[in-house]
Design a protein around this motif. Sequence first.
Motif, short mmCIF file in Angstrom:
data_model
loop_
_atom_site.label_atom_id
_atom_site.label_comp_id
_atom_site.label_asym_id
_atom_site.label_seq_id
_atom_site.Cartn_x
_atom_site.Cartn_y
_atom_site.Cartn_z
N CYS A 1 40.90 39.22 -20.95
CA CYS A 1 40.40 40.45 -21.58
C CYS A 1 39.59 41.27 -20.59
CB CYS A 1 39.57 40.12 -22.81
SG CYS A 1 40.53 39.54 -24.21
N LEU A 2 38.78 40.60 -19.78
CA LEU A 2 37.97 41.32 -18.80
C LEU A 2 38.82 41.89 -17.67
CD1 LEU A 2 34.89 38.94 -18.53
CD2 LEU A 2 35.03 41.14 -19.72
N GLN A 3 39.80 41.11 -17.22
CA GLN A 3 40.63 41.53 -16.10
C GLN A 3 41.55 42.69 -16.48
OE1 GLN A 3 43.46 38.64 -14.64
NE2 GLN A 3 43.01 39.25 -12.53
N ARG A 4 42.11 42.64 -17.69
CA ARG A 4 43.06 43.67 -18.14
C ARG A 4 42.39 44.83 -18.84
NH1 ARG A 4 47.68 43.01 -15.39
NH2 ARG A 4 48.20 40.82 -15.33
N ASP A 5 41.07 44.82 -18.92
CA ASP A 5 40.30 45.89 -19.58
C ASP A 5 40.80 46.15 -21.00
OD1 ASP A 5 38.66 46.29 -17.36
OD2 ASP A 5 40.09 47.69 -16.45
N GLU B 1 37.35 46.49 -26.69
CA GLU B 1 36.62 45.51 -27.49
C GLU B 1 37.10 45.44 -28.92
OE1 GLU B 1 32.48 45.05 -27.37
OE2 GLU B 1 32.32 45.59 -25.26
N GLN C 1 40.04 42.90 -28.87
CA GLN C 1 39.76 41.54 -28.39
C GLN C 1 39.75 40.49 -29.49
OE1 GLN C 1 36.41 41.29 -25.75
NE2 GLN C 1 37.27 42.81 -24.34
#
Length: 59
Positions: A24-28, A31, A34
């Motif tokens: 989730c953080l890498q692919r932006d 929120e 998520q």
Amino acid sequence: MILFFIPFALFILFFINTMTNSLCLQRDIPEERQPKVFRTINVLVTILLISSYVEVSFT
């Protein structure tokens, strides 16, 4: 058998959730999407863990 499988399943779920968070953080991923990603992955992994337990127990 179940005494081994439950801690193993909890470890797998924790590790998969850690990797999902990294995804989730890498692919932006926004929120608001998520929770849906986490829920989908957790349900699928839980199904896999239950089916593997049934296969190992009854074969």
